[in-house]
Design an enzyme around this catalytic site. Structure first.
Site, PDB file in Angstrom:
ATOM      1  N   HIS A  54       0.792  -1.233   0.000  1.00 37.21           N
ATOM      2  CA  HIS A  54       0.000   0.000   0.000  1.00 37.21           C
ATOM      3  C   HIS A  54       0.818   1.274   0.000  1.00 37.21           C
ATOM      4  CE1 HIS A  54      -4.106  -1.615   0.419  1.00 37.21           C
ATOM      5  NE2 HIS A  54      -3.499  -2.616   1.044  1.00 37.21           N
ATOM      6  N   LYS A 104      -8.534  14.460   3.447  1.00 30.25           N
ATOM      7  CA  LYS A 104      -7.767  13.213   3.483  1.00 30.25           C
ATOM      8  C   LYS A 104      -6.897  13.273   4.737  1.00 30.25           C
ATOM      9  CE  LYS A 104      -6.074  14.202  -0.643  1.00 30.25           C
ATOM     10  NZ  LYS A 104      -6.108  12.981  -1.398  1.00 30.25           N
ATOM     11  N   ARG A 105      -6.258  12.165   5.133  1.00 22.71           N
ATOM     12  CA  ARG A 105      -5.336  12.227   6.272  1.00 22.71           C
ATOM     13  C   ARG A 105      -4.302  13.333   6.043  1.00 22.71           C
ATOM     14  NH1 ARG A 105      -5.292   7.985  10.063  1.00 22.71           N
ATOM     15  NH2 ARG A 105      -3.757   9.327  11.066  1.00 22.71           N
ATOM     16  N   LYS A 118       0.957  14.393   1.008  1.00 21.93           N
ATOM     17  CA  LYS A 118      -0.318  14.769   0.381  1.00 21.93           C
ATOM     18  C   LYS A 118      -0.396  16.275   0.113  1.00 21.93           C
ATOM     19  CE  LYS A 118      -2.840  10.874   2.485  1.00 21.93           C
ATOM     20  NZ  LYS A 118      -3.692  10.265   1.437  1.00 21.93           N
ATOM     21  N   THR A 149      -8.279   6.860  -2.981  1.00 18.91           N
ATOM     22  CA  THR A 149      -9.650   6.483  -3.310  1.00 18.91           C
ATOM     23  C   THR A 149     -10.553   7.704  -3.189  1.00 18.91           C
ATOM     24  OG1 THR A 149     -10.015   5.775  -1.027  1.00 18.91           O
ATOM     25  CG2 THR A 149      -9.439   4.062  -2.643  1.00 18.91           C
ATOM     26  N   LYS A 169     -13.982   9.103  -5.377  1.00 18.77           N
ATOM     27  CA  LYS A 169     -15.271   9.509  -4.801  1.00 18.77           C
ATOM     28  C   LYS A 169     -15.700  10.865  -5.367  1.00 18.77           C
ATOM     29  CE  LYS A 169     -13.748   7.374  -0.466  1.00 18.77           C
ATOM     30  NZ  LYS A 169     -13.184   7.710   0.873  1.00 18.77           N
TER      31      LYS A 169
HETATM   32  C1  LIG Z   1     -11.900   7.799   1.179  1.00 20.24           C
HETATM   33  C2  LIG Z   1     -11.432   8.313   2.483  1.00 20.24           C
HETATM   34  C3  LIG Z   1     -10.056   8.479   2.713  1.00 20.24           C
HETATM   35  C4  LIG Z   1      -9.010   8.240   1.650  1.00 20.24           C
HETATM   36  O1  LIG Z   1      -8.789   9.472   1.010  1.00 20.24           O
HETATM   37  P1  LIG Z   1      -7.525   9.710   0.080  1.00 20.24           P
HETATM   38  O2  LIG Z   1      -7.779  11.054  -0.523  1.00 20.24           O
HETATM   39  O3  LIG Z   1      -7.520   8.622  -0.943  1.00 20.24           O
HETATM   40  O4  LIG Z   1      -6.325   9.698   0.969  1.00 20.24           O
HETATM   41  C5  LIG Z   1      -9.645   8.956   3.937  1.00 20.24           C
HETATM   42  N1  LIG Z   1     -10.536   9.251   4.915  1.00 20.24           N
HETATM   43  C6  LIG Z   1     -11.868   9.116   4.726  1.00 20.24           C
HETATM   44  C7  LIG Z   1     -12.798   9.480   5.836  1.00 20.24           C
HETATM   45  C8  LIG Z   1     -12.366   8.635   3.516  1.00 20.24           C
HETATM   46  O5  LIG Z   1     -13.684   8.502   3.343  1.00 20.24           O
END
Ligand SMILES: *Cc1c(COP(=O)(O)O)cnc(C)c1O
Length: 655
Positions: A185, A379-380, A385, A487, A491
């Site tokens: 990952h 995101k985190r 990032k 991911t 979305k």
């Molecule tokens: C989908 C999701 C992530 C992953 O987000 P990335 O932009 O791919 O890092 C992280 N936290 C939450 C709450 C999510 O729904």
């Protein structure tokens, strides 16, 4: 419900008796199963996800209690039950804590005992078999290692087969490879699990012994193919050489690759990088084991449930088949020049934005113009990032307004959300900069409704379901080569937000699917990042040649946004100047240019909506139905399906 608690030995000395080993002086911990239902969508199937909780052995408690040491008895219960008390909160960061290794072992041990119990009962029912035949085990069982976190399950399975079930090493090893597969990952070196030998020796001595045995045999096979190539053996060893403190470590990713029949990354670019960089030697040794499985998201949660108005609009046009076959959304492309339909897409987005604007004014007491461009970065929080790059752009917009108070610009609402690991200092500096800029910008009368910034607290899935349907712009701006897949990017695309992003992770495949005209790609690609690293990256060089960037770094350093404590963000400004590992400064000018193009495009609402339509209509590949079907067919050897799962996605680029 009929369930049985599992006993898991835990603290251990070992006694050897003719080939088999036995643990003694163990602490017994019970694993209590919690079966969580996972209902399928209108397919009359409910799977169960079995989770485990650590429970103290009850008679232990009573024994101490009867001896009169009640306090000790309760303390010991805590020792056992602490094993599953917390989920370690780090993202992409390895912390070598003993309790974490115990937790990983506990969960894996409980699961493997459960798997073997089920395997036996599938063959022998309730009958007690003297000697179980495990030859068909890999036909009945597939174990997908989701990162290296459950990798202690490799020596545990060997231990169960050899020490408990009486198989030979060769039998156990053959079944192990056929059963296990490994998904990587991340490529970030600080995230790779490398457990100190001293810690493993103390907690899991028999597992360490098995790992040494696996490594010895693996080193022999390398030596057979590459005689005398000791450097290769050193690079590929599961047991690393001692570091500067004399500490040896076990490289868990190497263990996973050696013990698995399939290894995959989670996006095409990431899988290629595994082969060409991090695991290059292993790819050369085991070329047939390496695969790609691009991540996906479920359209049930991320469109049907979270964005009912958009789902309804789509159903009106093309029916419901997309819900279980996302490729069907391609049919929407027929309406790319249907002004009425583009208008409906815009109306749905506008309604979602009004709802979020209401929520923000209730929760944060900030007035949001629902017609402004919703620029969303959720995101985190992690340096790779580059939430920092994005807030530098916000500061650039603020500086433009201050320099030209009457400037006509596209109005923006910039939304941030995400959790930082509690011990991650730089992540917290970045959050502090965001909240400091927000406070100043949101309360500056000159700015008005042209720019607003909010940091959303406690970002989580339930909040993602609210925010993403209201986004116009999706920020996917990681340094090329650092985000394995992402991911969140998928979305947003499914909900008709446009992406500003680097050629990283699954962004690459998203651009391929929708066409380059429907996404704002900017900045260095992986090759350019590598070339810059090779020639020697100095952020100062980029700061000196960008007056806008220079002004902003000076402002942060001078405490413009933290006047009550001007030195508060000094670590952050020093990072930008002297150790900008993720090349924020190198991509700054390109990012500003791309953001200006975003704003320009937003002025043409019909063009924007058509791009949004192309985004939505091109998401078919990113359904997790496709991902799971590929794992089933290409790794788990399951090729019969009950229902109408999509055909595996053809990857034109693979050989
Ligand atoms: C989908 C999701 C992530 C992953 O987000 P990335 O932009 O791919 O890092 C992280 N936290 C939450 C709450 C999510 O729904």
């Amino acid at each position: 419900m009929d369930f049985k608690w599992q006993t898991v030995p835990s603290k251990l000395t070992i006694v050897l008796s003719k080939g088999k080993s036995k643990w003694v002086d163990t602490q017994v911990v019970f694993a209590m199963p919690y079966d969580t239902p996972v209902p399928g969508y209108k397919n009359n199937i409910v799977n169960t996800l079995r989770l485990w909780s650590a429970k103290a052995e009850n008679h232990f408690h009573l024994k101490f209690f009867n001896d009169g040491d009640y306090v000790q008895a309760v303390m010991d219960r805590n020792l056992s039950e602490n094993i599953t008390r917390v989920l370690y909160p780090n993202d992409n960061m390895f912390l070598g804590k003993e309790l974490r290794l115990k937790q990983q072992y506990f969960l894996v041990a409980a699961t493997l005992q459960d798997i073997i119990r089920r395997f036996k009962s599938s063959i022998y029912g309730n009958r007690e078999a003297v000697r179980v035949n495990f030859d068909t085990f890999p036909d009945k069982v597939a174990i997908q290692l989701n990162d290296t976190h459950p990798s202690i399950g490799i020596p545990e399975l060997i231990r169960l087969f050899v020490d408990v079930e009486g198989l030979t090493w060769d039998q156990a090893w053959d079944i192990c490879i056929k059963t296990y597969a490994y998904t990587n990952h991340t490529l970030l070196p600080e995230a790779l699990e490398r457990w100190p030998v001293s810690l493993m020796q103390n907690l899991l001595p028999r597992h360490l012994e098995i790992i040494y045995e696996i490594n010895q045999k693996f080193m022999n096979t390398i030596s057979d193919r590459f005689p005398g190539d000791f450097d290769r053996m050193r690079r590929m060893s599961i047991v690393e050489e001692a570091d500067q403190f004399g500490e040896k470590r076990i490289n868990m990713a190497h263990l996973c690759i050696v013990a698995s029949h399939a290894i995959n990354g989670v996006a095409a670019l990431h899988s290629e990088l595994l082969k060409s960089s991090t695991f290059r030697d292993f790819y050369e040794f085991f070329p047939d084991r390496f695969q790609n499985k691009t991540n996906g998201i479920t359209p049930r949660r991320w469109l049907l449930l979270s964005n009912p108005s958009l789902a309804d609009l789509i159903v009106e046009k093309i029916g419901e088949s997309w819900i279980t076959n996302l490729d069907e959304l391609q049919k929407l492309k027929e309406y790319a020049n249907d002004a009425g339909f583009l208008d409906s897409i815009r109306r749905v987005k506008s309604e979602n934005k009004q709802q979020v604007a209401q929520y923000l004014s209730d929760e944060y007491n900030v007035n949001i113009n629902p017609a402004s461009l919703f620029d969303v970065h959720v995101k985190r929080i992690h340096e790779y990032k580059r939430q920092l790059l994005n807030i530098l752009h916000v500061i650039a917009l603020y500086n433009r307004i201050k320099e030209n108070p009457n400037i006509d610009m596209v109005k923006r609402t910039v939304l941030y959300g995400g959790k930082a690991a509690p011990g991650y200092h730089m992540a917290k500096q970045i959050i502090r900069l965001i909240t400091a800029v927000a406070e100043q910008v949101n309360n500056d009368a000159i700015v008005g409704d042209r720019l607003k910034v909010i940091f959303l607290e406690n970002y989580r899935v339930s909040m993602a379901e609210k925010i993403i349907p209201a986004a116009d712009l999706s920020e996917q701006i990681s340094t090329a080569g650092t985000e394995a897949s992402g991911t969140g990017n998928m979305k947003f695309m499914l909900n008709g937000a446009l992406t500003i992003g680097t050629l990283d992770g699954a962004n690459v495949e998203m651009a391929e699917e929708m066409g380059d005209d429907n996404i704002f790609i900017f900045g260095m690609n992986v090759e350019e990042v590598e070339a810059l690293t090779k020639r020697g990256y100095s952020s100062q060089e980029f700061i000196n040649k960008s007056p806008m960037l220079k002004q902003i770094v000076d402002q942060i350093e001078g405490g413009m946004f933290t006047p009550e404590d001007p030195a508060q963000l000094r670590d952050l400004s020093n990072m930008l100047r002297h150790h900008d590992r993720f090349m924020v400064c190198a991509d700054f000018d390109a990012f500003i240019e791309a953001q200006d193009k975003v704003a320009d495009t937003f002025r043409d609402q019909e063009k924007w909506s058509r791009m949004a339509l192309y985004n939505i209509a091109s998401t078919g590949k990113f359904s997790t139905d496709r991902t799971i079907a590929e794992y089933a067919r290409e790794i788990w050897g399951i090729d019969q399906f009950e229902s109408s799962l999509p055909a595996p996605y053809e990857n034109e680029k693979s050989e």
